[in-house]
Write a protein that holds these residues in place. Structure first.
Motif, PDB file in Angstrom:
ATOM      1  N   ASN A  40      30.542   6.907  -6.625  1.00 26.97           N
ATOM      2  CA  ASN A  40      30.673   8.164  -7.343  1.00 26.97           C
ATOM      3  C   ASN A  40      32.141   8.554  -7.481  1.00 26.97           C
ATOM      4  N   GLN A  42      34.708   6.561  -7.281  1.00 29.16           N
ATOM      5  CA  GLN A  42      35.375   5.568  -8.120  1.00 29.16           C
ATOM      6  C   GLN A  42      35.161   5.881  -9.593  1.00 29.16           C
ATOM      7  N   ALA A  43      33.944   6.276  -9.962  1.00 27.00           N
ATOM      8  CA  ALA A  43      33.653   6.643 -11.354  1.00 27.00           C
ATOM      9  C   ALA A  43      34.440   7.887 -11.754  1.00 27.00           C
ATOM     10  N   TRP A  44      34.507   8.852 -10.869  1.00 25.80           N
ATOM     11  CA  TRP A  44      35.286  10.076 -11.111  1.00 25.80           C
ATOM     12  C   TRP A  44      36.761   9.742 -11.298  1.00 25.80           C
TER      13      TRP A  44
END
Length: 177
Positions: A40, A42-44
């Motif tokens: 999560n 990393q995606a942010w």
């Protein structure tokens, strides 16, 4: 103790996740109720990089992450492109040590450097420390929304604050007379 502020790297994401999750599980600063995993964050991080928006960390002399700050689009419409909403979080054992104001100041400067005009804060109304932090940084209260959220079995009120980053600036396309 000496602190420094720098751009976050992938190596900082586990510490950022831990600070975020502590706020999720133990405070009303974040209105999510589920902890997130590293994927999560990393995606942010990737999304912020695509937008060329900063994620700043404040670290100690051993390079341990003690807090972080970032901003993103306030609303996803073209007319709001000069307004950002930000977040500042400090590790629970480091709160009260003056790290929040340092992160806030650096983040404000980055928003100005990006050409942003207004920075918005959405703060749980009972979070007096965050409201004071923002007031000291020049933010003003612009709105109150009672009972718009819930967490820990109670209704939460939302306080909006904003800082005009470049007072007097003309909007793009404005005609000077």
């Amino acid at each position: 103790m000496t602190y420094s502020i720098r751009d976050a790297t992938d190596a900082d994401l586990a510490a950022i996740r831990d600070i975020y999750n502590d706020a999720v599980l133990n405070t009303t600063a974040i209105w999510n109720e589920q902890a997130v995993d590293l994927g999560n964050r990393q995606a942010w991080f990737a999304a912020r990089q695509l937008q060329a928006y900063p994620i700043l960390v404040i670290v100690d002399s051993a390079d341990a992450v003690l807090g972080y700050a970032s901003f993103g689009d306030w609303r996803p419409f073209d007319g709001f492109r000069h307004t950002v909403e930000h977040s500042v979080y400090v590790r629970s054992d480091q709160r009260g040590n003056g790290l929040g104001p340092q992160l806030m100041s650096a983040l404000i400067e980055r928003a100005r450097a990006c050409g942003k005009h207004v920075m918005v804060a959405a703060i749980e109304s009972g979070n007096a420390a965050s409201i004071r932090l923002h007031e000291r940084a020049g933010f003003v209260i612009t709105g109150q929304m009672p009972q718009v959220g819930t967490k820990f079995g109670r209704w939460l009120d939302l306080t909006f604050m904003q800082l005009t980053l470049n007072p007097g600036a003309q909007p793009p396309g404005a005609h000077k007379e």
